[in-house]
Design a protein around this motif. Structure first.
Motif, short mmCIF file in Angstrom:
data_model
loop_
_atom_site.label_atom_id
_atom_site.label_comp_id
_atom_site.label_asym_id
_atom_site.label_seq_id
_atom_site.Cartn_x
_atom_site.Cartn_y
_atom_site.Cartn_z
N PRO A 64 25.58 32.64 51.49
CA PRO A 64 25.37 33.67 52.52
C PRO A 64 24.16 34.70 52.34
N VAL A 65 23.40 35.00 53.74
CA VAL A 65 22.54 35.74 53.52
C VAL A 65 22.78 37.17 54.16
N GLN A 66 22.75 38.23 53.32
CA GLN A 66 23.29 39.41 53.58
C GLN A 66 22.10 40.55 53.27
N VAL A 67 22.06 41.73 53.91
CA VAL A 67 21.30 42.67 53.79
C VAL A 67 22.05 43.97 53.39
N GLY A 68 22.07 44.43 52.36
CA GLY A 68 22.84 45.74 52.12
C GLY A 68 22.38 46.99 52.81
N LEU A 69 23.58 47.96 53.16
CA LEU A 69 23.06 49.01 53.89
C LEU A 69 23.23 50.27 53.19
N GLY A 70 23.37 50.43 51.85
CA GLY A 70 23.34 51.53 50.94
C GLY A 70 24.41 51.68 49.94
N SER A 71 24.73 52.84 49.59
CA SER A 71 25.82 52.90 48.55
C SER A 71 26.61 54.21 49.08
N GLN A 72 27.68 54.14 48.29
CA GLN A 72 28.70 54.94 48.54
C GLN A 72 29.40 55.36 47.16
N ILE A 73 30.20 56.68 47.05
CA ILE A 73 30.64 56.98 45.89
C ILE A 73 32.23 56.22 45.72
N GLY A 74 32.08 55.73 44.60
CA GLY A 74 33.26 54.90 44.02
C GLY A 74 34.34 55.68 43.73
N THR A 75 34.29 56.23 42.40
CA THR A 75 35.09 57.17 42.06
C THR A 75 34.41 58.40 41.37
N ILE A 76 35.34 59.50 41.33
CA ILE A 76 34.86 60.84 40.42
C ILE A 76 36.20 60.82 39.44
N ASP A 77 35.83 60.37 38.26
CA ASP A 77 37.05 60.27 37.34
C ASP A 77 36.92 61.67 36.66
N THR A 78 38.04 62.01 35.94
CA THR A 78 38.38 62.91 34.85
C THR A 78 38.57 62.30 33.41
N LEU A 79 37.68 62.29 32.43
CA LEU A 79 37.71 61.84 31.19
C LEU A 79 38.32 62.70 30.28
N HIS A 80 39.80 62.03 30.02
CA HIS A 80 40.65 62.93 29.22
C HIS A 80 40.43 62.38 27.55
N THR A 81 39.30 62.48 27.19
CA THR A 81 39.11 62.20 25.64
C THR A 81 39.33 63.38 24.83
N GLN A 82 39.50 63.19 23.58
CA GLN A 82 39.67 64.35 22.71
C GLN A 82 38.50 65.34 22.77
N GLY A 83 38.79 66.61 22.76
CA GLY A 83 37.52 67.30 22.69
C GLY A 83 37.21 68.12 21.41
N PHE A 84 36.22 68.64 21.11
CA PHE A 84 35.80 69.09 19.93
C PHE A 84 36.64 70.37 19.24
N ARG A 85 36.97 70.35 18.00
CA ARG A 85 37.75 71.43 17.44
C ARG A 85 36.96 72.74 17.17
N GLN A 86 37.54 73.95 17.50
CA GLN A 86 36.82 75.04 17.06
C GLN A 86 37.93 75.97 16.30
N THR A 87 37.62 76.15 15.12
CA THR A 87 38.66 77.11 14.01
C THR A 87 38.31 78.60 14.35
N THR A 88 39.57 79.01 14.94
CA THR A 88 39.72 80.46 15.31
C THR A 88 40.39 81.29 14.29
N ASN A 89 41.54 80.61 13.30
CA ASN A 89 42.38 81.45 12.48
C ASN A 89 43.25 82.42 13.10
#
Length: 262
Positions: A64-89
């Motif tokens: 097929p011969v096609q011409v793209g018409l631009g881009s769009q937002i697919g997802t805006i994810d929240t990444l729930h990976t482990q954060g850094f530790r801060q010791t407070t005692n």
């Protein structure tokens, strides 16, 4: 008008949104329990000039011969990976080493958080920084009375030394586990709400059902990596500039077409 101009506009708008996400991540680099966002793009519709053709007996297939018409937002994810530790005692500062979430009782119902900076209120209830009640593994408020010292174990057990100088286990801090944490809805104040795609919360004890263990005297900080965010910022900036160049180049071509009449 040229299709490239509209494609450039869509790219500019998307990279602006990418910069918004990056800016929010950087603004929350020191926010307790913050989980960074990530944006992905998708291509927009394509205009088909000619369709695909299957091979025949005396001729091969044609793509097929096609011409793209631009881009769009697919997802805006929240990444729930482990954060850094801060010791407070501080004994009431808690970090989760795992996938669980603290359960809070708010005036509008239950909310969930990874921010474990807790304190006691006037009635000796364990509360969050905004005064929301921290719930135990049975979904009840946690009240700590007549305690000369407090310690919280990895399994969530709250051990106090009472006024008779005897150790006493007064309950267990509850954690909620979701089948799809990325489906949780952010409402601000380090809080999340259950959504239709997060799955129902499974209230459990720490060290059970992948909820993770508790670390007393420490806080989980943001999982934002500044080096990564600055790299993404440069990429977004250059992408925005490239799309503006598409528009200016398209404008120059249109100007040449207008000048053909002279």
């Amino acid at each position: 008008m040229l299709r490239s101009m509209y494609a450039g506009i869509s790219g500019m708008k998307n990279f602006q949104t990418k910069l918004d996400v990056i800016g929010n991540n950087i603004a929350n680099v020191n926010t307790v329990g913050y989980k960074k966002g990530r944006i992905t793009f998708q291509d927009l519709l394509s205009q088909t000039s000619s369709g695909a053709m299957a091979p025949t007996g005396n001729r091969g297939g044609v793509n097929p011969v096609q011409v793209g018409l631009g881009s769009q937002i697919g997802t805006i994810d929240t990444l729930h990976t482990q954060g850094f530790r801060q010791t407070t005692n501080h004994p009431l500062d808690l970090q989760i080493e795992g996938d669980g979430y603290f359960v809070l009782q708010t005036p509008n119902g239950r909310a969930y958080t990874r921010a474990g900076n807790f304190n006691l209120d006037q009635d000796n209830n364990l509360v969050s920084a905004d005064g929301y009640y921290v719930l135990d593994s049975n979904g009840q408020q946690i009240t700590i009375n007549n305690a000369t010292s407090i310690s919280i174990e990895k399994n969530g057990s709250i051990i106090i030394t009472n006024d008779q100088n005897q150790p006493e286990n007064i309950g267990t801090i509850g954690l909620a586990v979701f089948s799809n944490p990325s489906g949780l809805e952010k409402i601000g104040g380090n809080l999340y709400l259950e959504s239709t795609n997060s799955g129902a919360p499974n209230l459990t004890n720490p060290e059970e059902n992948t909820a993770g263990s508790l670390i007393s005297g420490a806080l989980e900080m943001s999982n934002v990596d500044l080096a990564e965010e600055f790299t993404e910022m440069i990429t977004a900036q250059r992408g925005f500039q490239a799309n503006t160049r598409i528009i200016t180049t398209s404008d120059e071509i249109l100007q040449e077409l207008v000048n053909l009449k002279r």
